[in-house]
Write an enzyme that holds these catalytic residues in place. Structure first.
Site, short mmCIF file in Angstrom:
data_model
loop_
_atom_site.label_atom_id
_atom_site.label_comp_id
_atom_site.label_asym_id
_atom_site.label_seq_id
_atom_site.Cartn_x
_atom_site.Cartn_y
_atom_site.Cartn_z
N ASP A 102 0.84 -1.21 0.00
CA ASP A 102 0.00 0.00 0.00
C ASP A 102 0.87 1.25 0.00
O ASP A 102 0.37 2.38 -0.04
CB ASP A 102 -1.01 -0.01 1.15
CG ASP A 102 -0.37 -0.13 2.51
OD1 ASP A 102 0.87 -0.20 2.58
OD2 ASP A 102 -1.12 -0.16 3.51
N GLU A 117 8.96 -4.27 10.49
CA GLU A 117 9.41 -2.98 9.95
C GLU A 117 9.97 -2.10 11.04
O GLU A 117 9.33 -1.87 12.07
CB GLU A 117 8.22 -2.29 9.24
CG GLU A 117 8.61 -0.96 8.62
CD GLU A 117 7.59 -0.41 7.62
OE1 GLU A 117 6.61 -1.12 7.29
OE2 GLU A 117 7.79 0.73 7.17
N LYS A 138 -1.38 -9.42 2.72
CA LYS A 138 -0.67 -9.01 3.93
C LYS A 138 -1.56 -8.05 4.72
O LYS A 138 -2.22 -7.20 4.14
CB LYS A 138 0.66 -8.33 3.58
CG LYS A 138 1.42 -7.78 4.79
CD LYS A 138 2.86 -7.48 4.49
CE LYS A 138 3.14 -6.17 3.82
NZ LYS A 138 2.73 -4.96 4.55
#
Ligand code: KIV
Length: 271
Positions: A51, A189, A120
């Site tokens: 995204d 992340e 995801k």
């Protein structure tokens, strides 16, 4: 007899085997046919239709505005270019948070309308039901913990996550839970490298890091960042493999000059 060598496609099972034998997994983002083809033919293992398209393709400040229809458009363009890589698509903000039924509908639309191989979702224990419901439809799910950009307004900044013990412990527990729910892999992340290494050692599913150090099972970067197209974005974890901002800019400047000076097209470049 065909002279073409059969291409061995990357599956979730292949990724699991790679983790078991210690072979690192390579993953990059793609949002369009041309770029996806170049990346796939270079031999990447996983392509993420992230995204982050909201930022790098549409110019939004956050990932929140991109819609499910737009993600499906990007994903179907990518899928048409792929021979080998596993293609995973982000469920965008608003397409799965309301309830697990909506999450399942969104995941089914992505799989059916784009031909992708998995989805995801960002989050841990709070999205348990959605993950489990999507899995019941036979759709592979990748998790995403640490810096989760869809929650940027809750956190307020894009700085490193889970530096404090309490948050680090919760993240480790969430990683174990995502494995228990049935996720086939996990993205971490922007968290401390030591914590990411511990997570990768504590779960048997592949852990793919971005800004999470080298102790995980694979790495992912946003393609436009690693190619140096987004020249103003320079986090410490980013390695640039090209400076396309400069070389594309030079090509465009040269073209403009050639048009203005009537150098282009030459006699040989016309009919
Ligand atoms: O959207 C995206 O590109 C991502 C990666 C940064 C992992 O989620």
């Amino acid at each position: 007899m065909s002279v073409h060598k059969e291409i061995k496609k990357v599956t979730t099972h292949v990724l699991q085997e790679m983790k078991q034998r210690g072979e690192k997994i390579s993953m990059l983002t793609a949002y369009d046919y041309t770029m996806a083809g170049i990346i796939d033919h270079a031999g990447i293992d996983v392509i993420l239709v992230g995204d982050s398209a909201s930022n790098v393709m549409a110019g939004h400040e956050t990932t929140l505005p991109i819609t499910l229809d737009q993600m499906i458009y990007h994903a179907s363009s990518v899928i048409r270019a792929i021979d080998r890589a596993l293609v995973v698509v982000d469920l965008p903000f608003g397409a799965y948070q309301a309830n697990s039924k909506e999450a399942l509908y969104s995941a089914i639309r992505i799989m059916k309308e784009s031909g992708a191989h998995g989805v995801k979702l960002e989050g841990g224990r709070e999205i348990k039901e959605s993950i489990e419901r999507i899995l019941t439809a036979g759709i592979p799910v990748m998790g995403h913990l640490g810096l989760t950009p869809q929650s940027i307004y809750k956190f307020g900044t894009y700085t490193v996550r889970a530096k404090e013990e309490e948050e680090a412990e919760r993240l480790l527990e969430d990683a174990k839970l995502l494995q228990e729910y049935g996720c086939f892999a996990l993205v971490l992340e922007k968290i401390p490298a030591a914590l990411a290494t511990k997570v990768a050692a504590s779960v048997s599913i592949p852990v793919i890091g971005i800004g999470a150090g080298g102790g995980v099972d694979g790495q992912v970067l946003v393609t436009h960042d690693m190619l140096g197209m987004t020249h103003e974005f320079s986090p410490r974890f980013l390695r640039r493999y090209a400076n396309l901002y400069e070389s594309m800019g030079n090509a465009f400047r040269q073209y403009i000059k050639d048009v203005k000076s009537k150098d282009f097209p030459s006699d040989k470049e016309q009919y």
